[in-house]
Enzyme design. Structure first.
Site, mmCIF file in Angstrom:
data_model
loop_
_atom_site.group_PDB
_atom_site.id
_atom_site.type_symbol
_atom_site.label_atom_id
_atom_site.label_comp_id
_atom_site.label_asym_id
_atom_site.label_seq_id
_atom_site.Cartn_x
_atom_site.Cartn_y
_atom_site.Cartn_z
ATOM 1 N N THR A 175 -3.633 12.635 -27.354
ATOM 2 C CA THR A 175 -4.541 12.833 -26.208
ATOM 3 C C THR A 175 -3.889 13.678 -25.113
ATOM 4 N N GLY A 229 1.210 5.651 -25.489
ATOM 5 C CA GLY A 229 1.936 4.439 -25.134
ATOM 6 C C GLY A 229 3.429 4.650 -25.288
ATOM 7 N N GLU A 240 -8.232 4.770 -29.433
ATOM 8 C CA GLU A 240 -8.444 4.846 -30.888
ATOM 9 C C GLU A 240 -9.854 5.275 -31.215
HETATM 10 C C1 LIG Z 1 -0.431 -6.000 -38.123
HETATM 11 C C2 LIG Z 1 -1.335 -6.043 -36.936
HETATM 12 C C3 LIG Z 1 -1.984 -7.356 -36.987
HETATM 13 C C4 LIG Z 1 -2.925 -7.666 -36.177
HETATM 14 C C5 LIG Z 1 -3.434 -6.748 -35.139
HETATM 15 C C6 LIG Z 1 -3.877 -7.616 -34.053
HETATM 16 C C7 LIG Z 1 -3.884 -7.191 -32.851
HETATM 17 C C8 LIG Z 1 -3.554 -5.762 -32.499
HETATM 18 C C9 LIG Z 1 -4.482 -5.258 -31.513
HETATM 19 C C10 LIG Z 1 -4.936 -4.021 -31.561
HETATM 20 C C11 LIG Z 1 -4.699 -3.087 -32.653
HETATM 21 C C12 LIG Z 1 -3.412 -2.373 -32.586
HETATM 22 C C13 LIG Z 1 -3.098 -1.328 -31.799
HETATM 23 C C14 LIG Z 1 -3.892 -0.904 -30.654
HETATM 24 C C15 LIG Z 1 -3.098 -1.173 -29.456
HETATM 25 C C16 LIG Z 1 -2.952 -0.277 -28.464
HETATM 26 C C17 LIG Z 1 -3.540 1.082 -28.526
HETATM 27 C C18 LIG Z 1 -2.455 2.014 -28.895
HETATM 28 C C19 LIG Z 1 -2.611 3.250 -29.029
HETATM 29 C C20 LIG Z 1 -3.848 3.998 -28.861
HETATM 30 C C21 LIG Z 1 -3.788 5.191 -29.456
HETATM 31 C C22 LIG Z 1 -4.822 6.199 -29.348
HETATM 32 O O1 LIG Z 1 -5.798 6.066 -28.661
HETATM 33 S S1 LIG Z 1 -4.502 7.555 -30.332
HETATM 34 C C23 LIG Z 1 -5.764 8.690 -29.975
HETATM 35 C C24 LIG Z 1 -7.102 8.215 -30.539
HETATM 36 N N1 LIG Z 1 -8.039 9.286 -30.445
HETATM 37 C C25 LIG Z 1 -9.161 9.317 -31.167
HETATM 38 O O2 LIG Z 1 -9.508 8.405 -31.874
HETATM 39 C C26 LIG Z 1 -9.965 10.580 -31.050
HETATM 40 C C27 LIG Z 1 -11.413 10.329 -31.407
HETATM 41 N N2 LIG Z 1 -12.048 11.586 -31.736
HETATM 42 C C28 LIG Z 1 -12.138 11.974 -33.035
HETATM 43 O O3 LIG Z 1 -11.736 11.295 -33.960
HETATM 44 C C29 LIG Z 1 -12.809 13.321 -33.247
HETATM 45 O O4 LIG Z 1 -13.060 13.955 -32.072
HETATM 46 C C30 LIG Z 1 -14.152 13.138 -33.933
HETATM 47 C C31 LIG Z 1 -13.900 12.885 -35.337
HETATM 48 C C32 LIG Z 1 -14.884 12.008 -33.283
HETATM 49 C C33 LIG Z 1 -14.994 14.367 -33.773
HETATM 50 O O5 LIG Z 1 -14.315 15.381 -34.459
HETATM 51 P P1 LIG Z 1 -15.017 16.807 -34.550
HETATM 52 O O6 LIG Z 1 -14.217 17.618 -35.443
HETATM 53 O O7 LIG Z 1 -15.353 17.312 -33.225
HETATM 54 O O8 LIG Z 1 -16.396 16.529 -35.155
HETATM 55 P P2 LIG Z 1 -17.029 16.169 -36.441
HETATM 56 O O9 LIG Z 1 -17.626 17.463 -36.919
HETATM 57 O O10 LIG Z 1 -17.890 15.021 -36.079
HETATM 58 O O11 LIG Z 1 -15.953 15.679 -37.546
HETATM 59 C C34 LIG Z 1 -15.580 16.563 -38.545
HETATM 60 C C35 LIG Z 1 -15.584 15.874 -39.881
HETATM 61 O O12 LIG Z 1 -14.427 15.034 -39.902
HETATM 62 C C36 LIG Z 1 -14.787 13.748 -40.325
HETATM 63 N N3 LIG Z 1 -13.851 12.797 -39.737
HETATM 64 C C37 LIG Z 1 -13.603 12.628 -38.439
HETATM 65 N N4 LIG Z 1 -12.656 11.688 -38.234
HETATM 66 C C38 LIG Z 1 -12.310 11.268 -39.472
HETATM 67 C C39 LIG Z 1 -11.378 10.283 -39.934
HETATM 68 N N5 LIG Z 1 -10.633 9.549 -39.079
HETATM 69 N N6 LIG Z 1 -11.254 10.099 -41.251
HETATM 70 C C40 LIG Z 1 -12.030 10.823 -42.105
HETATM 71 N N7 LIG Z 1 -12.944 11.760 -41.744
HETATM 72 C C41 LIG Z 1 -13.061 11.966 -40.421
HETATM 73 C C42 LIG Z 1 -16.185 13.591 -39.810
HETATM 74 O O13 LIG Z 1 -16.844 12.538 -40.491
HETATM 75 C C43 LIG Z 1 -16.763 14.941 -40.132
HETATM 76 O O14 LIG Z 1 -17.007 14.977 -41.519
HETATM 77 P P3 LIG Z 1 -18.344 15.669 -42.078
HETATM 78 O O15 LIG Z 1 -18.239 15.530 -43.563
HETATM 79 O O16 LIG Z 1 -19.489 14.892 -41.496
HETATM 80 O O17 LIG Z 1 -18.294 17.078 -41.566
HETATM 81 C C1 LIG Z 2 -4.596 1.827 -22.835
HETATM 82 C C2 LIG Z 2 -4.706 3.160 -23.526
HETATM 83 C C3 LIG Z 2 -3.754 3.511 -24.472
HETATM 84 C C4 LIG Z 2 -3.832 4.755 -25.099
HETATM 85 N N1 LIG Z 2 -2.833 5.102 -25.982
HETATM 86 C C5 LIG Z 2 -2.880 6.338 -26.538
HETATM 87 C C6 LIG Z 2 -1.829 6.752 -27.422
HETATM 88 O O1 LIG Z 2 -0.887 6.004 -27.691
HETATM 89 N N2 LIG Z 2 -1.886 8.004 -27.947
HETATM 90 C C7 LIG Z 2 -2.908 8.863 -27.664
HETATM 91 O O2 LIG Z 2 -2.908 9.992 -28.173
HETATM 92 N N3 LIG Z 2 -3.936 8.493 -26.847
HETATM 93 C C8 LIG Z 2 -3.939 7.258 -26.278
HETATM 94 N N4 LIG Z 2 -4.953 6.876 -25.449
HETATM 95 C C9 LIG Z 2 -6.023 7.818 -25.138
HETATM 96 C C10 LIG Z 2 -7.326 7.449 -25.835
HETATM 97 O O3 LIG Z 2 -7.212 7.696 -27.204
HETATM 98 C C11 LIG Z 2 -8.474 8.272 -25.235
HETATM 99 O O4 LIG Z 2 -8.635 7.870 -23.900
HETATM 100 C C12 LIG Z 2 -9.745 8.022 -26.027
HETATM 101 O O5 LIG Z 2 -9.664 8.688 -27.262
HETATM 102 C C13 LIG Z 2 -11.005 8.485 -25.288
HETATM 103 O O6 LIG Z 2 -10.940 9.861 -25.005
HETATM 104 P P1 LIG Z 2 -11.179 10.355 -23.489
HETATM 105 O O7 LIG Z 2 -10.333 9.547 -22.620
HETATM 106 O O8 LIG Z 2 -11.057 11.828 -23.493
HETATM 107 O O9 LIG Z 2 -12.690 9.946 -23.192
HETATM 108 P P2 LIG Z 2 -13.945 10.925 -23.229
HETATM 109 O O10 LIG Z 2 -14.176 11.425 -24.597
HETATM 110 O O11 LIG Z 2 -13.833 11.914 -22.134
HETATM 111 O O12 LIG Z 2 -15.104 9.853 -22.943
HETATM 112 C C14 LIG Z 2 -15.813 9.809 -21.708
HETATM 113 C C15 LIG Z 2 -17.289 9.597 -22.017
HETATM 114 O O13 LIG Z 2 -17.769 10.747 -22.723
HETATM 115 C C16 LIG Z 2 -18.556 10.329 -23.829
HETATM 116 N N5 LIG Z 2 -18.486 11.313 -24.921
HETATM 117 C C17 LIG Z 2 -17.409 12.048 -25.288
HETATM 118 N N6 LIG Z 2 -17.707 12.819 -26.356
HETATM 119 C C18 LIG Z 2 -18.995 12.541 -26.673
HETATM 120 C C19 LIG Z 2 -19.887 12.999 -27.692
HETATM 121 N N7 LIG Z 2 -19.500 13.890 -28.620
HETATM 122 N N8 LIG Z 2 -21.147 12.465 -27.729
HETATM 123 C C20 LIG Z 2 -21.520 11.550 -26.825
HETATM 124 N N9 LIG Z 2 -20.742 11.084 -25.824
HETATM 125 C C21 LIG Z 2 -19.486 11.578 -25.756
HETATM 126 C C22 LIG Z 2 -17.910 9.028 -24.261
HETATM 127 O O14 LIG Z 2 -18.844 8.236 -25.005
HETATM 128 C C23 LIG Z 2 -17.542 8.384 -22.933
HETATM 129 O O15 LIG Z 2 -18.644 7.633 -22.452
HETATM 130 C C24 LIG Z 2 -4.898 5.638 -24.799
HETATM 131 C C25 LIG Z 2 -5.869 5.269 -23.857
HETATM 132 C C26 LIG Z 2 -5.779 4.031 -23.223
HETATM 133 C C27 LIG Z 2 -6.833 3.656 -22.213
#
Ligand SMILES: CC/C=C\C/C=C\C/C=C\C/C=C\C/C=C\C/C=C\C=C\C(=O)SCCNC(=O)CCNC(=O)[C@H](O)C(C)(C)COP(=O)(O)OP(=O)(O)OC[C@H]1O[C@@H](n2cnc3c(N)ncnc32)[C@H](O)[C@@H]1OP(=O)(O)O
Ligand SMILES: Cc1cc2nc3c(=O)[nH]c(=O)nc-3n(C[C@H](O)[C@H](O)[C@H](O)COP(=O)(O)OP(=O)(O)OC[C@H]3O[C@@H](n4cnc5c(N)ncnc54)[C@H](O)[C@@H]3O)c2cc1C
Length: 556
Positions: A34, A73, A316
């Protein structure tokens, strides 16, 4: 997320190089994807990695303010390394987002390396101890072999080999989404434990003059708040087991270069992560408020539990975005079904003609039969998915392109994905109990939980069932009453059902949820330990309150 990414995206040589360092805690890593300007739209990430064939290095750079990595994180002060997701450029061409291992800090003095500006993003709503950080890269060079090359490669001369599927880079996110389903189950189980134990201890109000104050757990309204959430915690426990099984099976297939179910896994994990975290997020607040004033105290454990859980709806994959991802796949499946293709297991119902099965209002249907009610969840999901899919088709017929038609129908698509996820969860709960080897007594108690989950799920979404004539209004009312009728039966075992989660007091971190129920003495002890109580007269008295009072007393 650092280690799972290395485990999934490294070549065997890279595994041998990096993973022992991780497992022995010789390096600590984070997942830096991110950026300030982009979290959802991954293809819009701006960090660049240009390949230099002369030195066989990648030059990583944050070209704009919005490209600064933001949120990862433990990035701020802890991590020595990061997996950095960046746009790969080689031989003048951009090949999209790829993962790179980047060392951030010296292993000698932990100072940031040259070209690395790193720090903490500042206080957040929760996760206080976690140094979510920022990372600005300034033409920072890393060896070619630091690009994770299991699926795509850059050869020493800069030639790029593309992956079998571009989305394989997203694999770690899918894995963590599956974990978050488990995280939702755990968080809701903790909140239910605190609220139900406290509700068994707390006595309040006098129903009739002279009668003893009843346990608040005896109030039907308190039971109606808590027991469906208790049942949901059990439902989520079983669904996370099923989700992990599907993840493991599909991941094994991917490791054997069989990518046929990658979309189904993405859609299911996205929908369940969003559904379970949204429901849990709301449920934590219901549990807190059910504990009255003491629920608002830090001593209850609720403030931290909520503040630490609520970002599960955002990280996520932001939940709405993930529901749209799930719905996008469901629309695709409706088309596939219409063209005669066989659909995978979790969506095969979309090719059935469920509309003819039930028509609301017919008398004599057994509304307490769970198998029958699950068929209604199936019909609701199928109707919602087909309705949303038809909206998309009409948008295209009206001249929109697919993206425009999907966007125009997005509100209905989210509803459809929610209904699909709800059906999967309810069905999994009921089916899991049938497979459970348990005594008849235990089966009976768990059947009560599954029943109240299924009944209350319909009651809370009755509009969906009535609008599509799946249920008549009177049938919906009957099911709502069936849920209420179950509450006193669940009351009998409620404390045992939360004790069964076996959270130690040290893990629960709640005076209200103590196993021994000794709440008041320990609340008073907890309060006495509050920092403000270190002195009878707080030092601030002498600076502010004292002078003010004395000045005003002299006026009396
Ligand atoms: C052992 C543990 C035991 C117990 C656990 C218990 C407790 C734990 C508690 C919690 C769980 C643990 C950890 C969490 C804790 C803390 C958080 C820590 C870290 C947080 C990290 C992060 O946030 S990392 C960053 C996360 N970011 C995202 O997720 C980004 C989201 N956005 C996207 O994924 C993409 O923008 C999108 C896919 C939504 C859109 O992509 P885009 O290319 O613009 O558009 P599309 O055209 O829609 O997609 C293209 C095609 O790709 C396919 N696709 C997309 N994603 C995937 C995928 N992941 N896998 C497979 N395919 C994918 C999509 O379907 C499209 O396909 P088509 O065929 O339709 O074209
Ligand atoms: C506690 C915490 C831990 C994190 N840890 C990590 C980490 O370890 N590594 C990492 O890489 N990231 C991490 N992140 C970042 C996190 O993955 C992003 O914040 C998350 O993916 C959401 O993206 P954004 O913040 O850009 O929200 P945005 O996408 O800007 O969302 C804002 C609003 O826009 C809307 N929106 C966006 N796109 C669309 C669409 N296509 N259609 C309709 N509505 C849309 C959403 O629904 C939402 O209501 C963390 C975030 C938090 C809060």
């Amino acid at each position: 997320m650092f280690i799972p990414t290395l485990e999934r995206q490294c070549t065997s040589e890279q595994r041998e190089k990096f993973l022992p360092l991780c497992y022995d805690y010789r390096i600590i890593g984070t997942y830096a994807q991110t950026e300030l300007g982009h979290g959802t739209f991954l293809r819009g990430l701006e960090t660049t990695a240009h390949y230099d064939p002369n030195t066989q290095e990648f030059i990583l750079n944050s070209p704009t303010i919005s490209s600064i990595k933001w949120w990862p994180g433990a990035l701020g002060k802890t991590s020595t390394h990061a997996v950095v997701l960046a746009q790969l450029y080689t031989l003048g061409k951009c090949h999209g987002i790829h993962p790179f291992v980047v060392q951030l800090r010296s292993l000698d003095d932990h100072k940031p390396l040259r070209g690395i500006t790193v720090g903490d993003i500042g206080p957040k709503m929760g996760f206080g101890p976690n140094d979510n950080g920022y990372l600005k890269l300034h033409k920072h060079r890393i060896p070619r072999t630091n690009m994770l090359m299991k699926y795509s490669q850059v050869s020493p001369d800069g030639t790029y080999t593309k992956p079998p599927r571009s989305t394989l880079t997203y694999g770690t996110m899918t894995f963590v989404r599956v974990l978050i389903v488990h995280g939702s189950a755990i968080a809701l189980a903790k909140a239910s434990t605190i609220a139900i134990r406290y509700s068994a201890v707390r006595r309040q109000s006098e129903l009739r003059p002279g009668e003893p104050e009843p346990q608040i757990l005896s109030y039907p309204t308190q039971q109606h708040k808590l027991f469906p959430l208790l049942a949901t915690a059990y439902a989520f426990h079983f669904v996370q087991l099923a989700m992990m099984k599907i993840y493991t099976d599909v991941n094994d297939q991917i490791n054997n270069s069989n990518f046929s179910r990658i979309q189904e896994l993405h859609a299911l994990s996205s929908g369940l992560k969003a559904f379970t975290s949204w429901v849990t997020n709301a449920g934590l607040e219901v549990c807190r408020m059910s504990c009255g004033g003491h629920g608002y105290s830090q001593a209850s454990g609720f403030p931290r539990l909520y503040a630490d859980f609520t970002p599960s709806c955002t990280y996520e994959g932001e939940n709405t975005v993930l529901m749209l991802q799930s719905a996008r796949y469901l629309v695709k499946c409706v088309r596939d079904a219409r063209s005669g293709k066989t659909l995978p297991g979790t969506v095969s119902y979309l090719s059935e003609d469920v509309s003819a099965v039930h028509s609301g209002g017919s008398s004599g249907r057994d509304l307490s039969n769970l198998d029958f009610l699950i068929s209604l969840y199936k019909q609701r999901a199928s109707n919602q998915v087909h309705f949303a899919s038809d909206k998309v088709d009409r948008g295209i017929s009206a001249g929109m392109d697919l993206v425009g038609a999907l966007n125009s129908a997005s509100v209905h698509l989210v509803s459809a994905a929610k209904a699909h996820s709800h059906y999967f969860i309810a069905k999994t709960f009921v089916e899991s109990l049938k497979l459970l080897k348990a005594s008849s007594e235990l089966q009976n108690v768990l059947h009560q939980l599954a029943s109240v989950y299924v009944f209350e799920g319909i009651a809370q979404s009755s509009g969906d069932f009535i609008e599509d004539y799946i249920l008549s209004g009177s049938e919906a009312k009957t099911i709502r009453q069936l849920a209420v009728d179950l509450l006193p039966l669940i009351r009998v075992n409620a404390v045992s059902l939360v004790d069964a989660f076996s959270f130690r007091d040290e893990v629960l971190q709640s005076v209200l949820g103590r196993y021994d129920g000794n709440v008041y003495e320990n609340l008073f002890k907890w309060a006495q330990n509050s920092p403000l109580n270190k002195t009878d007269v707080h030092p601030s008295y002498h600076k502010y309150l004292g002078p003010l009072l004395k000045r005003n007393q002299s006026k009396l």
